[in-house]
Enzyme design. Sequence first.
Site, PDB file in Angstrom:
ATOM      1  CG  ASP A 116      -4.687   9.398   2.857  1.00  0.00           C
ATOM      2  OD1 ASP A 116      -3.919  10.031   2.455  1.00  0.00           O
ATOM      3  OD2 ASP A 116      -5.050   9.232   4.019  1.00  0.00           O
TER       4      ASP A 116
ATOM      5  N   GLY B  71       0.970  -0.980   0.243  1.00  0.00           N
ATOM      6  CA  GLY B  71      -0.072   0.200  -0.893  1.00  0.00           C
ATOM      7  C   GLY B  71       1.073   1.538  -0.119  1.00  0.00           C
TER       8      GLY B  71
ATOM      9  CG  HIS C 171      -8.539   4.343  18.190  1.00  0.00           C
ATOM     10  ND1 HIS C 171      -7.475   3.720  17.776  1.00  0.00           N
ATOM     11  CD2 HIS C 171      -9.087   5.355  17.555  1.00  0.00           C
ATOM     12  CE1 HIS C 171      -7.620   4.059  16.506  1.00  0.00           C
ATOM     13  NE2 HIS C 171      -8.498   4.515  16.355  1.00  0.00           N
TER      14      HIS C 171
ATOM     15  CE  LYS D 229      -9.048   2.112  14.457  1.00  0.00           C
ATOM     16  NZ  LYS D 229      -9.388   2.891  12.919  1.00  0.00           N
TER      17      LYS D 229
ATOM     18  CG  HIS E  73      -3.164   6.165  15.687  1.00  0.00           C
ATOM     19  ND1 HIS E  73      -4.239   5.609  14.835  1.00  0.00           N
ATOM     20  CD2 HIS E  73      -3.060   7.356  15.746  1.00  0.00           C
ATOM     21  CE1 HIS E  73      -5.588   6.399  14.956  1.00  0.00           C
ATOM     22  NE2 HIS E  73      -4.931   7.682  15.220  1.00  0.00           N
TER      23      HIS E  73
ATOM     24  CE  LYS F 143      -3.822   9.831  18.921  1.00  0.00           C
ATOM     25  NZ  LYS F 143      -2.910  10.618  17.972  1.00  0.00           N
TER      26      LYS F 143
ATOM     27  NE  ARG G 205      -4.247  -3.520  -6.065  1.00  0.00           N
ATOM     28  CZ  ARG G 205      -5.064  -4.057  -5.477  1.00  0.00           C
ATOM     29  NH1 ARG G 205      -5.821  -5.250  -6.250  1.00  0.00           N
ATOM     30  NH2 ARG G 205      -5.897  -2.952  -4.791  1.00  0.00           N
TER      31      ARG G 205
END
Length: 491
Positions: A29, A25, A255, A163, A193, A197, A59
């Site tokens: 983004d 990937g 989260h 996730k 994530h 933090k 890809r």
Amino acid sequence: MRTEYPQTFFSIEVIPAPSVIIIFGATGDLTRRKLLPSLCQLLANNLLHQETHIVACGRTVHTNDSFHSSIKEYLSCSSEVKKCDLFKYINYLRVDPAEPRTLRDLSARLEELGQLDSSAPLNHLFYFAVPPDSTEPLVTALAREGLLVEDENKGWRHLALEKPFGTDLASALALDQFLHRHVTEDQIFRIDHYLAKETVQNILITRFANRIFESIWDNRAIDYIQISTSETVGLEGRNTYFDKSGMLRDMIQNHLTEILMLVAMEPPVSFEANAIHDAKFELAKAIRPFTQATIKTDVIRAQYSAAGKTLGYRQEPGIPADSQTETFVAMKLLIDNPRWQGVPFYLQAGKRMNTTDSEIKIVFKPSSRPIYGSAELAKSLAPNSLTLRIRPDEGICINLQAKLSGPKLAIGNLRFNTTYGEQSTNLGAPDDYARLLLDAMLHDHTLFVRGDTITESWRIFTPVLEAWQRAPEQYPLLTYPAGSQGPDFDL
Ligand code: BG6
């Protein structure tokens, strides 16, 4: 006798062994916004081994040069590191799990890298920055090529997975079974994530290293705990994903529930990753299941409506005009163990709200003896509270009642507010994704999520999702204007 303590503290960052980071990937983004800047940060802080290689896979057809130009603007590392420094670590490779030949190319590339003059066997971190439906085909393809097999001479093979881990209890269990057919739990690094933090990492230290909190962390002293997150942003281009997911799956199940486990768990037997995961798992098992009745009384769902120039949720591109997807959730949870009997835990998450902030607020019961015997005065003051601010301005705020300077009876609230950034102990810690990349290479599972705590969390929320799905008319979907504080409700 006065003792001076040094202001410094224990702090070590370890450089991982030579590794190849394989990003699936790579044109997406997440890679651009999070992984590449974090890799830059690790490089800038000398935390990448010089024998690190990054194989960026996607890809799309790219040469190395065209890939490098496409990511240039995202490499916003510190000024000491020139933008192109990361380039010399990154090579692009076209990989599509539907085309076995491209997996053989990847295998050959990894073989070549392994034959370079390396000081140690090359470890492989496979980072899945891909949509959830690509995970299984990719894992199957990697396993077919024998790329997930670990042995002493080859080094480790780790999978970093993003996730969502399933969309309900059944799918989460199925995903885990699938993964365990190919790799061991020890090879899996499930990312949430929020766990990386700064404030969230600090929960256990705040609780267990400070006597002043350790002894009051229970139902004798605490009135309620609220874990909340608000975002001004809406769907950010993820309309199709979000409409299938909704806020409960997007933020609450992962989260906010992970944070709840850290806030409420019993002291772990050690601070090893597995001991912490065991304590989280035990806590999750003690969360009281919802019933049809409590889904009605203790769970609020809502959707934002148009306000000013901002579109309502149902007017957003690609969202059905009758969508029942919630963009706001608030709920009350109870924990059936001796420590927390009777203490409500409120979780709340909303999109298109009036502010962007996330915090954990622990509110204490009023003092057992009202000051100067005046119940009226006691009621007019805010109760003691401890707020752990996740964003913005990560930090801690303690609210005390005190005599303010002035007349004899000037009693009021005194707030002690600090951000980690303003403390001299701020060492410029790696950001959340840099921390996770580093820890996945260092084989430290502490800030990742173990499979059994995820399935426990789905056990809690699946009945809610099913009830909303089965009989939506019985569970009102409230509305709130975009850019507001959310709906009016009472829990
Ligand atoms: C993601 C959610 O996991 O977390 C997003 O899918 C959300 O919807 C994001 O916006 C919030 O993360 P952060 O780090 O911006 O607080």
